[in-house]
Design an enzyme around this catalytic site. Structure first.
Site, mmCIF file in Angstrom:
data_model
loop_
_atom_site.group_PDB
_atom_site.id
_atom_site.type_symbol
_atom_site.label_atom_id
_atom_site.label_comp_id
_atom_site.label_asym_id
_atom_site.label_seq_id
_atom_site.Cartn_x
_atom_site.Cartn_y
_atom_site.Cartn_z
ATOM 1 N N LEU A 1 80.203 62.686 63.872
ATOM 2 C CA LEU A 1 79.326 62.604 65.030
ATOM 3 C C LEU A 1 79.043 63.995 65.566
ATOM 4 O O LEU A 1 79.884 64.890 65.455
ATOM 5 C CB LEU A 1 79.991 61.823 66.170
ATOM 6 C CG LEU A 1 80.078 60.307 66.133
ATOM 7 C CD1 LEU A 1 80.916 59.848 67.313
ATOM 8 C CD2 LEU A 1 78.693 59.709 66.202
ATOM 9 N N SER A 2 77.887 64.152 66.187
ATOM 10 C CA SER A 2 77.686 65.329 67.023
ATOM 11 C C SER A 2 78.519 65.161 68.284
ATOM 12 O O SER A 2 78.638 64.052 68.824
ATOM 13 C CB SER A 2 76.208 65.468 67.413
ATOM 14 O OG SER A 2 75.392 65.680 66.286
ATOM 15 N N THR B 1 74.290 68.246 68.907
ATOM 16 C CA THR B 1 74.789 69.280 69.814
ATOM 17 C C THR B 1 73.850 70.483 69.807
ATOM 18 O O THR B 1 73.711 71.171 70.817
ATOM 19 C CB THR B 1 76.203 69.710 69.409
ATOM 20 O OG1 THR B 1 77.003 68.542 69.201
ATOM 21 C CG2 THR B 1 76.849 70.578 70.479
ATOM 22 N N ALA B 2 73.197 70.726 68.673
ATOM 23 C CA ALA B 2 72.252 71.839 68.571
ATOM 24 C C ALA B 2 71.133 71.686 69.591
ATOM 25 O O ALA B 2 70.756 72.642 70.283
ATOM 26 C CB ALA B 2 71.680 71.905 67.156
ATOM 27 N N HIS C 1 73.351 73.369 59.448
ATOM 28 C CA HIS C 1 73.773 73.292 58.040
ATOM 29 C C HIS C 1 73.312 74.532 57.262
ATOM 30 O O HIS C 1 73.206 75.619 57.804
ATOM 31 C CB HIS C 1 73.289 72.001 57.400
ATOM 32 C CG HIS C 1 73.775 70.753 58.098
ATOM 33 N ND1 HIS C 1 74.989 70.685 58.738
ATOM 34 C CD2 HIS C 1 73.201 69.527 58.250
ATOM 35 C CE1 HIS C 1 75.157 69.476 59.256
ATOM 36 N NE2 HIS C 1 74.083 68.758 58.981
#
Length: 266
Positions: free
Chosen positions: A59-60, A112-113, A150
């Site tokens: 998960l984020s 989150t980003a 990523h």
């Protein structure tokens, strides 16, 4: 008891491969549990978690805030960046003020980003794309900037793009802390015996990985880390609730691993 088959959701990113290799390759004991890996992008996993679709999933950290009543954090496998994190790339350098005037391609609103970028520059226009299509969309000029996670963080220069905003550096300069990005979680409604087996199997991944590295380098720090992890695990294993056990040792295990890496990594 028979075989208990469980789906385990993770992304195709390299750090997930590092975290899940020992389980996938049968390097650690998982008892009656047999895992089937479900590989998909992080935003899909975030959305599935809102439905409680998978028993175990990556998960984020942003998404976890919305599913904490349904999932418990596992004490292993979190992704954190020390002056390293998502970046915003563009065809030419753009200031934060200029970025707010662009439409930015993002990998999902639960990542989150995305949250970090919103905290950094405020409200902005965005378009949600699969993470592996963002780089090409910026190169083609369809969007003025792209938020990369990523491997795109490492290869954007090969495509002629520039780093306009490094959120890992921004976060560290603002807080002095690593940027927490991703976590692994387990659904709270699983039977206690299954939860405890998952916790034991997961905790064995870090010692197995570190011990493999230590065998090649004879690192004293890695050996100490293994011993400390074992001690913390023994302290917590008698707690009644497996979910509480996961929460209770999460911080301790990561503190040990981060300390070991601080000693090991130049």
């Amino acid at each position: 008891f028979g075989v208990c088959r469980r789906k385990l959701g993770n992304t195709p990113d390299a750090d997930d491969a590092f975290m899940f290799y020992a389980v996938t390759a049968g390097k650690i004991e998982t008892g009656e549990l047999e895992f089937r890996h479900v590989l998909t992008d992080i935003e899909t996993l975030n959305r599935w978690a809102m439905e409680g679709k998978l028993p175990v999933t990556a998960l984020s950290l942003h998404a976890y805030a919305y599913v904490a009543d349904r999932y418990a954090l596992l004490p292993h496998g979190a992704s954190m960046g020390r002056r390293y994190g998502p970046i915003v790339v563009s065809q030419k350098p753009l200031t934060p003020e200029a970025l707010r005037r662009e439409t930015i391609a993002i990998p999902g609103t639960l990542t989150t980003a995305y949250l970090a970028l919103k905290v950094c520059i405020g409200e902005f226009r965005y378009a949600v794309l699969p993470f592996d299509q963002i780089l090409g969309a910026v190169v083609d000029g369809r969007y003025g900037a792209g938020l990369l996670i990523h491997e795109g963080q490492l290869t954007y220069q090969d495509h002629g793009l520039v780093n306009s905003l490094d959120l890992g550096v921004w976060w560290h300069d603002r807080t002095g802390l690593p940027l927490p990005l991703g976590v692994n979680a387990v659904r709270r409604d699983l039977a206690a015996t299954v939860l405890k087996t998952l916790l034991v199997a997961g905790l064995l991944v870090l010692p197995w990985t570190i011990s493999l590295w230590a065998a090649e380098t004879w690192s004293f720090a890695a050996t100490v880390a293994l011993l400390l992890i074992a001690v913390f695990w023994m302290e917590e294993q008698d707690q009644a609730s497996a979910a509480d056990m996961a929460q209770g040792i999460f911080v301790r295990v990561h503190a040990v691993v981060m300390f070991a890496l601080w000693l090991i990594v130049p």
